[in-house]
Design a protein around this motif. Structure first.
Motif, PDB file in Angstrom:
ATOM      1  N   MET A 125       0.948  -1.339   0.098  1.00 45.25           N
ATOM      2  CA  MET A 125      -0.068  -0.007  -0.204  1.00 45.25           C
ATOM      3  C   MET A 125       0.754   1.091  -0.040  1.00 45.25           C
ATOM      4  N   ASP A 126       0.553   2.058  -0.987  1.00 52.27           N
ATOM      5  CA  ASP A 126       1.456   3.335  -0.934  1.00 52.27           C
ATOM      6  C   ASP A 126       0.852   4.490   0.103  1.00 52.27           C
ATOM      7  N   ILE A 127       1.774   4.939   0.774  1.00 52.94           N
ATOM      8  CA  ILE A 127       1.482   5.777   1.911  1.00 52.94           C
ATOM      9  C   ILE A 127       1.884   7.235   1.451  1.00 52.94           C
ATOM     10  N   ILE A 128       1.111   8.225   1.438  1.00 51.90           N
ATOM     11  CA  ILE A 128       1.184   9.606   1.000  1.00 51.90           C
ATOM     12  C   ILE A 128       1.333  10.334   2.387  1.00 51.90           C
ATOM     13  N   PHE A 129       2.548  10.994   2.610  1.00 54.61           N
ATOM     14  CA  PHE A 129       2.840  11.700   3.398  1.00 54.61           C
ATOM     15  C   PHE A 129       2.634  13.219   3.321  1.00 54.61           C
ATOM     16  N   THR A 130       2.357  14.023   4.012  1.00 55.43           N
ATOM     17  CA  THR A 130       2.364  15.627   3.912  1.00 55.43           C
ATOM     18  C   THR A 130       3.038  16.231   4.767  1.00 55.43           C
ATOM     19  N   ALA A 131       3.799  17.289   4.570  1.00 62.68           N
ATOM     20  CA  ALA A 131       4.457  17.991   5.512  1.00 62.68           C
ATOM     21  C   ALA A 131       3.354  19.070   5.964  1.00 62.68           C
ATOM     22  N   ILE A 132       4.025  19.590   7.183  1.00 61.35           N
ATOM     23  CA  ILE A 132       2.828  20.507   7.772  1.00 61.35           C
ATOM     24  C   ILE A 132       2.680  21.894   6.898  1.00 61.35           C
ATOM     25  N   ARG A 133       1.775  22.349   6.369  1.00 61.26           N
ATOM     26  CA  ARG A 133       1.628  23.220   5.610  1.00 61.26           C
ATOM     27  C   ARG A 133       0.624  24.402   6.126  1.00 61.26           C
ATOM     28  N   GLY A 134       1.151  25.519   6.210  1.00 59.48           N
ATOM     29  CA  GLY A 134       0.044  26.549   6.537  1.00 59.48           C
ATOM     30  C   GLY A 134      -0.315  26.444   8.075  1.00 59.48           C
ATOM     31  N   ALA A 135       0.248  25.819   8.941  1.00 60.24           N
ATOM     32  CA  ALA A 135      -0.136  25.731  10.419  1.00 60.24           C
ATOM     33  C   ALA A 135      -0.178  26.987  10.893  1.00 60.24           C
ATOM     34  N   ARG A 136      -1.188  27.071  11.826  1.00 68.61           N
ATOM     35  CA  ARG A 136      -1.301  28.292  12.532  1.00 68.61           C
ATOM     36  C   ARG A 136      -0.281  28.511  13.449  1.00 68.61           C
ATOM     37  N   LEU A 143      16.010   5.419  -0.086  1.00 62.25           N
ATOM     38  CA  LEU A 143      16.107   4.068  -0.193  1.00 62.25           C
ATOM     39  C   LEU A 143      14.893   3.496  -1.134  1.00 62.25           C
ATOM     40  N   PRO A 144      15.226   2.672  -2.074  1.00 57.83           N
ATOM     41  CA  PRO A 144      14.349   2.221  -2.873  1.00 57.83           C
ATOM     42  C   PRO A 144      12.871   1.798  -2.450  1.00 57.83           C
ATOM     43  N   ASP A 145      12.857   1.147  -1.352  1.00 55.42           N
ATOM     44  CA  ASP A 145      11.709   0.540  -0.705  1.00 55.42           C
ATOM     45  C   ASP A 145      11.277   1.622   0.814  1.00 55.42           C
ATOM     46  N   GLY A 146      11.941   2.620   0.637  1.00 52.93           N
ATOM     47  CA  GLY A 146      11.564   3.315   1.672  1.00 52.93           C
ATOM     48  C   GLY A 146      10.282   4.073   1.865  1.00 52.93           C
ATOM     49  N   GLU A 147       9.872   4.197   3.022  1.00 50.22           N
ATOM     50  CA  GLU A 147       8.571   5.098   3.258  1.00 50.22           C
ATOM     51  C   GLU A 147       8.781   6.686   3.481  1.00 50.22           C
ATOM     52  N   VAL A 148       9.660   6.979   4.074  1.00 48.56           N
ATOM     53  CA  VAL A 148       9.805   8.107   4.532  1.00 48.56           C
ATOM     54  C   VAL A 148      11.035   8.847   3.432  1.00 48.56           C
ATOM     55  N   SER A 149      12.394   8.232   3.108  1.00 46.20           N
ATOM     56  CA  SER A 149      13.232   8.782   2.409  1.00 46.20           C
ATOM     57  C   SER A 149      12.911   9.019   1.026  1.00 46.20           C
ATOM     58  N   PRO A 150      12.231   8.512   0.101  1.00 42.96           N
ATOM     59  CA  PRO A 150      11.822   9.046  -1.124  1.00 42.96           C
ATOM     60  C   PRO A 150      10.691  10.228  -1.122  1.00 42.96           C
ATOM     61  N   TYR A 151      10.110  10.536   0.001  1.00 45.33           N
ATOM     62  CA  TYR A 151       9.339  11.763   0.317  1.00 45.33           C
ATOM     63  C   TYR A 151      10.300  12.789   0.657  1.00 45.33           C
ATOM     64  N   LEU A 152      11.161  12.722   1.439  1.00 47.84           N
ATOM     65  CA  LEU A 152      12.259  13.744   1.819  1.00 47.84           C
ATOM     66  C   LEU A 152      12.924  14.310   0.537  1.00 47.84           C
ATOM     67  N   VAL A 153      13.643  13.309  -0.184  1.00 47.66           N
ATOM     68  CA  VAL A 153      14.262  13.531  -1.167  1.00 47.66           C
ATOM     69  C   VAL A 153      13.670  14.105  -2.475  1.00 47.66           C
ATOM     70  N   ARG A 154      12.536  13.516  -2.888  1.00 46.55           N
ATOM     71  CA  ARG A 154      11.931  13.836  -3.846  1.00 46.55           C
ATOM     72  C   ARG A 154      10.861  15.040  -3.929  1.00 46.55           C
ATOM     73  N   ASP A 155       9.859  14.989  -2.664  1.00 47.60           N
ATOM     74  CA  ASP A 155       8.725  15.772  -2.584  1.00 47.60           C
ATOM     75  C   ASP A 155       8.705  16.938  -1.846  1.00 47.60           C
ATOM     76  N   LEU A 156       9.560  16.936  -0.809  1.00 42.64           N
ATOM     77  CA  LEU A 156       9.720  17.994   0.221  1.00 42.64           C
ATOM     78  C   LEU A 156      10.014  19.318  -0.386  1.00 42.64           C
ATOM     79  N   ALA A 157       9.397  20.423  -0.010  1.00 39.80           N
ATOM     80  CA  ALA A 157       9.694  21.778  -0.688  1.00 39.80           C
ATOM     81  C   ALA A 157       9.980  22.704   0.326  1.00 39.80           C
ATOM     82  N   VAL A 158      10.484  23.686  -0.285  1.00 40.91           N
ATOM     83  CA  VAL A 158      10.823  24.885   0.714  1.00 40.91           C
ATOM     84  C   VAL A 158       9.706  25.498   1.307  1.00 40.91           C
ATOM     85  N   GLY A 159       9.427  25.848   2.368  1.00 39.86           N
ATOM     86  CA  GLY A 159       8.288  26.319   3.076  1.00 39.86           C
ATOM     87  C   GLY A 159       7.560  25.409   3.734  1.00 39.86           C
ATOM     88  N   ASP A 160       7.865  23.933   3.411  1.00 38.26           N
ATOM     89  CA  ASP A 160       7.266  22.765   4.360  1.00 38.26           C
ATOM     90  C   ASP A 160       7.631  22.773   5.555  1.00 38.26           C
TER      91      ASP A 160
END
Length: 265
Positions: A1-12, A93-110
């Protein structure tokens, strides 16, 4: 199952402030990202309320999926304590849960949740006047880079030497910085072992690290250096055994290992 993580965006701001002063978790804002190679990225974080760190420590990063599932991973700090921001370097890591998100998807401001810094054994302090031998396998160079940077930023003149074992030149982290420091700084000497492919014109064929090649590229036991070894478990245990058999004091050897059971690089 793919797990979609999101960084904290627009937090109060109130929520952010409450987390920032927590004794357990802090909110870290992403202020930069630097590709190190095809699969690794250095992430620069601004963390309100963080009181610095020691070279060699790590932090925990917590990500939360939309369904509430959380994942926590530990990453070594790469920056020196004197830096205004905290940096971690993440290798995907090719089968990682967290590292692909941090390397590929995490953006400035997150924003990320982090805990730490953690660790008091595998650390280097500027008041330590002993010469230091660093031995890193692959991404095990990350906490050693924090030590190198802290040493460069200090008035400590004790010699540092790094032995960096990696598969190929393309897998290197901090390539340009290490090259510059090796050439220009009297405080650091850098040696490499390539196990799969070598740079053009390299004077040796690729080969796995052996006891003989290790001892040929590090400070000798008779000068009693402080030794820091970091990498995958088998790499660290094998190198530590070789050092003890070669006469290095076990009390002078400090080790840090990360997941996986990969062999000697």
């Amino acid at each position: 199952m793919d797990i979609i993580f999101t960084a904290i965006r627009g937090a109060r701001s109130g929520t952010r402030e409450a987390l920032a002063v927590s004794s357990v978790w802090h909110v870290a804002e992403v202020v930069g990202g630097i590709p190190e190679n095809a699969t690794a990225r250095t992430i620069r974080l601004r963390v309100d309320g963080l009181m610095g760190h020691l070279a060699g420590q790590h932090i925990d990063v917590r990500l939360t999926a939309d369904d509430g599932y959380t994942a926590i991973r530990s990453y070594s700090v790469a920056s020196a304590n004197a830096d205004a921001h905290l940096e971690i370097t993440v290798d995907e890591l090719p089968d990682g849960e967290v590292s692909p998100y941090l390397v590929r998807d995490l953006a400035v401001g997150d924003r990320l949740e982090i805990r730490g810094p953690v660790g008091g054994w595998f650390v280097w302090r500027p008041n330590n006047v002993n010469r230091v031998q660093l031995i890193g396998g692959g991404s095990g160079v990350v906490p050693l880079m924090s030590m190198i940077r802290a040493h460069q930023a200090s008035n400590n003149a004790a010699p540092f030497r790094l032995l960096y074992s990696l598969k190929s030149p393309d897998a290197s982290l901090y390539r340009d910085e290490l090259r510059r420091l090796d050439q220009e700084s009297a405080k650091l000497m850098v040696d490499y072992v390539y196990t799969r492919s070598t740079p053009e014109g390299w004077p040796a064929t690729p080969a796995r690290l052996t006891s003989e090649s290790l001892l040929d590229k590090i400070f000798p036991a008779e000068v009693n250096p402080d030794v820091f070894v970091c990498g995958q478990t088998v790499f660290v245990e094998t190198v530590a055994d070789w050092l003890v058999m070669a006469g290095y004091s076990p009390e002078s050897i400090r080790t840090e290992r990360f997941g996986g059971t990969g062999g000697i690089r």
